[in-house]
Design a protein around this motif. Structure first.
Motif, short mmCIF file in Angstrom:
data_model
loop_
_atom_site.label_atom_id
_atom_site.label_comp_id
_atom_site.label_asym_id
_atom_site.label_seq_id
_atom_site.Cartn_x
_atom_site.Cartn_y
_atom_site.Cartn_z
N UNK A 58 0.83 -1.12 -0.05
CA UNK A 58 -0.05 -0.08 -0.11
C UNK A 58 0.70 1.45 0.09
N UNK A 59 0.79 2.13 -1.03
CA UNK A 59 1.59 3.17 -1.34
C UNK A 59 0.88 4.45 -0.62
N UNK A 60 1.54 5.21 0.31
CA UNK A 60 1.21 6.25 1.05
C UNK A 60 2.17 7.49 0.95
N UNK A 61 1.48 8.69 1.11
CA UNK A 61 2.13 9.84 1.19
C UNK A 61 2.93 9.91 2.32
N UNK A 62 4.33 10.25 2.32
CA UNK A 62 4.98 10.06 3.46
C UNK A 62 4.86 11.36 4.35
N UNK A 63 4.38 12.50 3.71
CA UNK A 63 3.85 13.63 4.55
C UNK A 63 2.46 13.82 5.27
N UNK A 64 1.55 13.32 4.46
CA UNK A 64 0.32 13.32 4.87
C UNK A 64 -0.30 12.32 5.31
N UNK A 65 0.37 10.90 5.01
CA UNK A 65 -0.12 9.48 5.23
C UNK A 65 -1.14 9.43 4.51
N UNK A 85 -3.12 5.71 -8.25
CA UNK A 85 -2.51 6.00 -9.72
C UNK A 85 -1.03 5.98 -9.75
N UNK A 86 -0.40 5.73 -8.64
CA UNK A 86 0.96 5.41 -8.66
C UNK A 86 1.33 4.30 -9.63
N UNK A 88 6.71 5.02 -8.69
CA UNK A 88 6.84 6.36 -9.00
C UNK A 88 5.40 7.31 -9.32
N UNK A 89 5.63 8.48 -8.87
CA UNK A 89 4.23 9.15 -9.27
C UNK A 89 4.83 10.90 -9.20
N UNK A 90 3.86 11.66 -10.04
CA UNK A 90 4.36 12.78 -10.30
C UNK A 90 4.38 13.76 -9.08
N UNK A 91 5.41 14.31 -8.60
CA UNK A 91 5.69 15.00 -7.42
C UNK A 91 6.22 14.34 -6.13
N UNK A 92 6.48 13.16 -6.53
CA UNK A 92 7.22 12.53 -5.30
C UNK A 92 8.50 11.77 -5.77
N UNK A 93 9.43 11.76 -4.82
CA UNK A 93 10.65 10.96 -5.13
C UNK A 93 10.36 9.46 -5.55
N UNK A 94 11.17 8.99 -6.68
CA UNK A 94 10.69 7.58 -7.11
C UNK A 94 11.55 6.79 -6.14
N UNK A 95 10.85 5.48 -5.91
CA UNK A 95 11.42 4.60 -4.80
C UNK A 95 11.74 3.34 -5.51
#
Length: 854
Positions: free
Chosen positions: A104-111, A116-117, A150-157
């Motif tokens: 499950x992919x989450x936003x590291x800042x807002x959780x 769509x990633x 990867x997703x626009x606006x985030x660092x690719x992991x």
């Protein structure tokens, strides 16, 4: 004396010694797998072969069994190690090569989840996207490979697959926002989450990520974009949108690449497009890419979800106006189907929101006579209103390089409206049926790493049937307006280098419009059909330096337009339309942008019966010809600055635009020039300013727009006067605040009044002619009172289960219940008196909603 050991005792002792390693080992709870295997080899006289890296560091809970096969089964269950017997004595140990993984992919800042990633297995032909909950699952992937997320606006992991496979459950994967590139900011997010200003001058609204906006109880595609500077609705609707002083028919509205001739329900008060399947909305006010023709004021392009998920997702909900449902069904890993449907409750349920909307659409008219006394017309109104919309999309991936998308949409409005004079019992009835049916096919093809194509074909049909029966039942008015449009467009993308892309294409459009009118008394009949064909090749170069210090798009579009009218008005025209976008860095955190464009359009809406009772406009589409309505053309240039540092964003843009080829019949005049059909143009000088400050859980903004919008009609005295949409000053103040799952928003909208024309004071009414006529002052020499509206909204999200989420919300439009006058015109009564008619805004309008999604 020497002791002699008996033979049975010796045998028993030897058995104990042979088993002692296993017994000793079994007393330990956890032990290293490698050491345990060595003991098994000694105890059971077997041999194991393995790669040290496969079992290094693995610990197991020692099985209690004393049988070799049961011990091996327990090892395999605990560790996932595959154990294969090679012969009676030899065994091989290995980790499974192909495994099943999930996450499950989450936003590291807002959780928050990141739907769509893109999740791609490096080195394998496998890739999927996360669903609405940020979840993904993949089968038969190589344990030794890695995932790229990867997703626009985030660092690719990059995540090793072995790490996910060994966890035993679906882990959370956090993506960090790409904040380290602030010194080279090119794409700006402002106002609320999901609104992004792109490098090509357009503004993208990512509806799946869109945060709360004041006055919205749930997302609305066309209402949301009106928070942008330079985009507003003078008559307070969501579908009649004015972009930099232009009329709504001067906007090109696209849905999945299909031109839409109807965009709203309830006479424009509600958007006709489902926001939960709409993935992104792109808005262009200037510097439009050359692939787009039409729309001299602006472009509004909507795209629904375009990727195939691996599980069913959807939702449903209701508010005080309608209920809806949507979903995406994966049929196979290459085929999926999207659907959405909405139906109003207005024909069987009266709610506060519906009452407010009907007051705005039908019963909002205040009539005063020459003595400024309210006219009591003793009228009773009865209306039955129904609307619905359905849409679908079939997604088929032939392979990773070729994808087909088939879309369709249907929009319908039905109205039965009657007016009864309670004194005379005379009743007049009006019927209206408005539909838009469209279907389109898109093919996305990647032929190599540098060359790709996009094919877009569609058919769109709009139909308006209106009928009025007057009290004497002898007079009947019937109107019909039909638009049929076909389009085929091929666009090619060729990447010449890492910094240079060349776009070419050709668009063919055929538009046929039919206008019919039939009046019984006095007898009048009209039936006109025009057809326009457009051939439009286009080209564009896109270049950016390595560090994005300089970005430019330079394009050219050639429109060859043919009107095939048989009854006169046929013409051929070739128009060249250059497009320009320069975006460059001036200093750290500061960039400048220069935009310019030439555009044209052949379709317009003329407004008939503008001064009928209630002031409800009758708009019908028509085509340019050589008789009374020429092609509409525009030229525009703008210069802007954008400053973004940390959470502060400031933008300012000045623009100049001219539009030629307009008619008084398309502009909504309500004076003596209404039906004259004079031809002219308008000129706008303006400036837009926005400042937005964000925090961890809040966003506050202030926007200001200045417009000076003047008509030029050579045959009207004076020839230059204010545009009907000339609103000089517009101010918006808003903010949102997040308290966990609770989101709050409040906003204030202020603007100066629009112009109108009132009768002269000395001799307002000319009774020497029949019927009597009003003598008006100089066109648009007066202004309405200023407009003020405050809105608020709140939503709360919670989980009903692991898969099912729920959200409830409440909104209040016009909290102060201010009676803003949106329009004012004058008419002559049966008693030969001048009456003033004021159309008012929505009053206090509450709305609530409840939704579930899964």
């Amino acid at each position: 004396m020497q002791r002699t050991l008996h033979k049975p005792f010796i045998v028993f002792a030897m058995v104990l010694l042979s088993l002692s390693p296993v017994f000793t080992f079994a007393q330990a709870e956890v032990f290293g797998l490698k050491t345990f295997i060595a003991r098994l080899e000694n105890s059971f006289d077997v041999k194991f072969s393995y790669v040290d890296a496969d079992i290094q560091g693995i610990e197991i809970k020692v099985p209690s069994s004393k049988k070799l096969q049961e011990i091996l089964n327990a090892i395999a269950t605990q560790t996932g190690i595959e154990i294969k017997q090679l012969s009676e004595r030899y065994y091989a140990l290995s980790k499974p090569r192909l495994v099943e993984i999930c996450g499950r992919v989450l936003d590291n800042y807002a959780k928050n989840t990141v739907p769509g990633a893109t999740v791609e297995v490096l080195g394998m032909d496998k890739a999927i996207v996360t669903d609405i909950d940020g979840f993904f699952r993949m089968e038969a992937v190589d344990r030794s490979a890695s995932l790229q997320i990867r997703y626009l606006g985030y660092t690719t992991r990059i995540v090793p697959i072995a790490e996910l496979a060994d966890q035993g459950e679906c882990p959370k994967i956090l993506l960090a926002e790409r904040r380290e590139v602030l010194t080279e900011v090119v794409v700006y997010e402002f106002l609320t989450k999901g609104i992004v200003k792109e490098t090509d001058g357009g503004i993208t609204v990512q509806t799946q990520k869109l945060g709360l906006l004041p006055g919205l109880v749930e997302p609305d595609v066309l209402f949301g974009i009106q928070t942008l500077p330079g985009v507003k609705s003078i008559d307070e609707t969501v579908s009649d949108i004015n972009i930099r002083g232009g009329t709504n028919d001067q906007n090109l509205i696209l849905w999945n690449g299909i031109k839409m001739y109807q965009s709203g329900h309830f006479f424009g008060l509600i958007s006709a497009f489902n926001p939960y399947l709409t993935e992104r909305v792109s808005v262009y006010k200037n510097g439009t890419p050359s692939e787009y023709g039409d729309g001299v004021s602006g472009i509004i392009s909507m795209e629904t979800k375009n990727d195939i998920g691996d599980r069913f997702s959807g939702g449903a909900g209701f508010n005080l106006i309608s209920g809806d449902a949507f979903g995406q069904i994966p049929i196979t890993d290459k085929l999926a189907f999207q659907f959405s449907g909405r139906r109003s409750t207005t024909d069987f349920l009266d709610t506060p929101a519906y009452v407010s909307f009907t007051d705005r659409a039908f019963q909002d008219t205040e009539v005063q006579n020459q003595q400024n006394q309210e006219v009591n017309e003793n009228l009773r109104f009865d209306e039955k209103f129904l609307f619905y919309d359905v849409s679908g999309k079939l997604l088929y991936d032939f392979n990773e390089d070729h994808k087909f998308r088939l879309s369709f949409i249907g929009i319908d409005n039905d109205l039965d409206f009657s007016t009864t004079n309670t004194e005379t019992s005379e009743t007049s009835r009006s019927f209206l049926d408005q539909t838009n049916l469209s279907a389109g096919l898109q093919w996305f093809g990647d032929w190599s790493e540098r060359f790709s194509t996009h094919v877009n074909v569609y058919f769109s049909k709009y139909n308006l049937d209106a009928q009025s029966l007057f009290p004497d039942q002898q007079q009947r008015l019937f109107q019909k307006n039909t638009v049929e449009e076909r389009q085929a467009k091929l666009t090619t993308f060729f990447r010449l280098s890492d910094n240079l892309q060349w776009i070419n294409g050709h668009q063919y459009i055929e538009t046929g419009i039919t206008n019919q009118a039939d009046v019984t008394t006095p007898e009048f009949n009209l039936n006109i059909k025009d057809v326009v064909r457009i051939q439009a090749p286009f080209t564009e170069l896109q270049f950016n330096t390595k560090n994005n210090g300089f970005i430019t798009n330079i394009g050219l579009r050639a429109n060859y337009i043919q009107n095939l009218a048989e009854a006169g008005g046929a013409f051929d025209r070739l128009l060249l339309e250059p497009r320009l976008n320069l975006n460059f860095k001036m200093a750290n955190f500061l960039r400048a942008q220069i935009l310019g464009e030439f555009k044209s359009q052949s379709t317009n809406q003329v407004i008939d019966l503008q001064q009928n009772f209630l002031g409800i406009e009758r708009r019908r589409w028509t085509l340019a010809n050589e008789n009374d309505l020429p092609l509409t053309t525009s030229k525009q240039g703008s210069v802007g600055l954008n400053y973004a540092k940390r959470r502060l964003y400031i933008s300012a843009e000045a623009f100049y635009k001219t539009v030629d080829g307009i008619s008084t019949r398309t502009q909504g005049f309500q004076n003596e020039n209404q039906f004259d059909g004079e031809l002219g143009g308008y000129e706008i000088r303006g400036m837009e300013f926005l400042i937005n400050q964000k925090g961890e859980n809040y966003s506050a903004w202030l926007s200001y727009t200045y417009n000076k919008n003047d008509y030029t009609f050579d045959s009207i005295v004076p020839p230059v006067f204010p545009n009907n949409l000339d609103v000089r000053h517009t101010l918006t103040l808003g903010g949102t605040y997040d308290l966990g799952n609770l989101k709050l928003g409040i906003g204030i909208n202020y603007r100066t009044g629009r112009p109108f024309t009132q009768p002269t004071e000395d001799n307002p009414l000319d009774t020497t002619v029949f019927p009597a006529q009003i003598n008006f002052e100089v066109p648009n020499s007066s202004r309405l009172p200023e407009y003020f509206r405050a809105d608020a909204s709140a939503t709360y999200q919670f989980d009903l289960s692991d898969r099912v989420k729920a959200k409830t919300g409440i909104s209040l439009l016009n909290i102060t219940d201010r009676a803003n006058v949106l329009n004012r015109y004058f008419r002559v009564s049966d008693e030969n008196e001048i009456e003033r008619v004021d159309n008012s805004s929505l009053g206090l309008t509450p709305n609530i909603s409840f939704r579930v999604s899964f």
